[in-house]
Design a protein around this motif. Structure first.
Motif, PDB file in Angstrom:
ATOM      1  N   TYR A  79       0.836  -1.201   0.000  1.00  0.00           N
ATOM      2  CA  TYR A  79       0.000   0.000   0.000  1.00  0.00           C
ATOM      3  C   TYR A  79       0.875   1.257   0.000  1.00  0.00           C
ATOM      4  N   SER A  80       0.247   2.375  -0.296  1.00  0.00           N
ATOM      5  CA  SER A  80       0.903   3.674  -0.172  1.00  0.00           C
ATOM      6  C   SER A  80      -0.122   4.685   0.327  1.00  0.00           C
ATOM      7  N   GLY A  96      -4.074  -5.401  -2.108  1.00  0.00           N
ATOM      8  CA  GLY A  96      -4.862  -6.482  -1.527  1.00  0.00           C
ATOM      9  C   GLY A  96      -4.197  -7.840  -1.590  1.00  0.00           C
ATOM     10  N   ASN A  97      -2.856  -7.841  -1.759  1.00  0.00           N
ATOM     11  CA  ASN A  97      -2.075  -9.082  -1.892  1.00  0.00           C
ATOM     12  C   ASN A  97      -2.561  -9.953  -3.049  1.00  0.00           C
ATOM     13  N   ARG A 118       3.097  -3.598 -13.731  1.00  0.00           N
ATOM     14  CA  ARG A 118       1.972  -4.515 -13.930  1.00  0.00           C
ATOM     15  C   ARG A 118       0.617  -3.783 -13.813  1.00  0.00           C
ATOM     16  N   THR A 119      -0.117  -3.957 -12.717  1.00  0.00           N
ATOM     17  CA  THR A 119      -1.442  -3.349 -12.564  1.00  0.00           C
ATOM     18  C   THR A 119      -1.549  -2.697 -11.198  1.00  0.00           C
ATOM     19  N   VAL A 120      -2.188  -1.522 -11.151  1.00  0.00           N
ATOM     20  CA  VAL A 120      -2.346  -0.808  -9.887  1.00  0.00           C
ATOM     21  C   VAL A 120      -3.741  -0.194  -9.824  1.00  0.00           C
ATOM     22  N   ASN A 121      -4.272  -0.085  -8.603  1.00  0.00           N
ATOM     23  CA  ASN A 121      -5.559   0.565  -8.372  1.00  0.00           C
ATOM     24  C   ASN A 121      -5.327   1.761  -7.452  1.00  0.00           C
ATOM     25  N   ILE A 122      -5.674   2.942  -7.937  1.00  0.00           N
ATOM     26  CA  ILE A 122      -5.523   4.169  -7.159  1.00  0.00           C
ATOM     27  C   ILE A 122      -6.898   4.731  -6.869  1.00  0.00           C
TER      28      ILE A 122
END
Length: 218
Positions: free
Chosen positions: A46-47, A68-69, A98-102
């Protein structure tokens, strides 16, 4: 932690924030003396961004990404925070693979390779921490980002931002081809070998570009 000193160097106060395992990647201060810092956990799960007032009290804390692992998902890694004194907004330039959700917005590099980084610029309201704008910038970076594995000979220590009128100027880096609405740039390349296969290898180059903050486009 953040420590507060008087102009003679005497300690006035000090407070600890975060989980105790967080890594602070970048910090900034606004015209009213409020402090902002962006942090991540050691496992890149997380950040978050925190706002602290001049009395060292928490104004708000905002988790901005969490994988979310989930396999092949990562977090948004903060690189540099910038406070724009002209519009009182906070900008974060960060990277991901790869893929990230912000905050409910999903982005992808279209590659399963965790060594290829793209960047995202985000704009936050300084009063409440709400996300107001964001855009993916495909700069195809192969540089190591600070505090990560440090396996590569070249490390991107920071990017830089500054503003004039209603434009934000960003100095960062890219490799390969980088496309803008009215231009396409390409970094220098040479013929090399990767895993025994002859291929074109692109150098990492500096790039300076500006963002129109009305349209939030370069």
């Amino acid at each position: 932690f953040i420590a507060k000193f008087d102009t003679s160097g005497n300690l006035l106060d000090a407070k600890k924030y975060g989980t105790g395992f967080d890594i602070v990647m970048t910090s900034e201060i606004d015209k009213n003396g409020n402090i902002y810092f962006a942090r991540r956990d050691p496992n890149l799960t997380y950040s978050a961004i925190d706002k602290i007032d001049s009395n060292l009290e928490v104004v708000w804390q905002k988790e901005i990404s969490n994988n979310g692992n989930i396999l092949n998902k990562t977090s948004y890694r903060p690189t540099i925070l910038h406070y724009n004194k002209e519009n009182d907004k906070l900008y974060l330039w960060g990277c991901f693979d790869r893929t990230v959700n912000i905050l409910g917005n999903e982005f992808t590099t279209n590659s399963p390779n965790n060594g290829i980084f793209q960047s995202i610029l985000t704009e936050f309201n300084t009063s409440n921490g709400n996300l107001e704008n964001l855009i993916q910038i495909n700069n195809n970076s192969f540089l190591e980002y600070p505090g990560e594995a440090n396996n590569r000979p070249k490390t991107l220590n920071k990017s830089f931002m500054t503003e004039k009128d209603n434009e934000l100027f960003i100095l960062s880096s890219f490799s390969g081809v980088m496309q803008f609405p009215n231009n396409t740039i390409e970094s220098r390349s040479y013929n090399g070998t990767i895993n025994g296969v002859n291929t074109i290898i692109y150098n990492e180059e500096l790039v300076l570009f500006k963002m129109n903050l009305n349209s939030f486009e370069p």
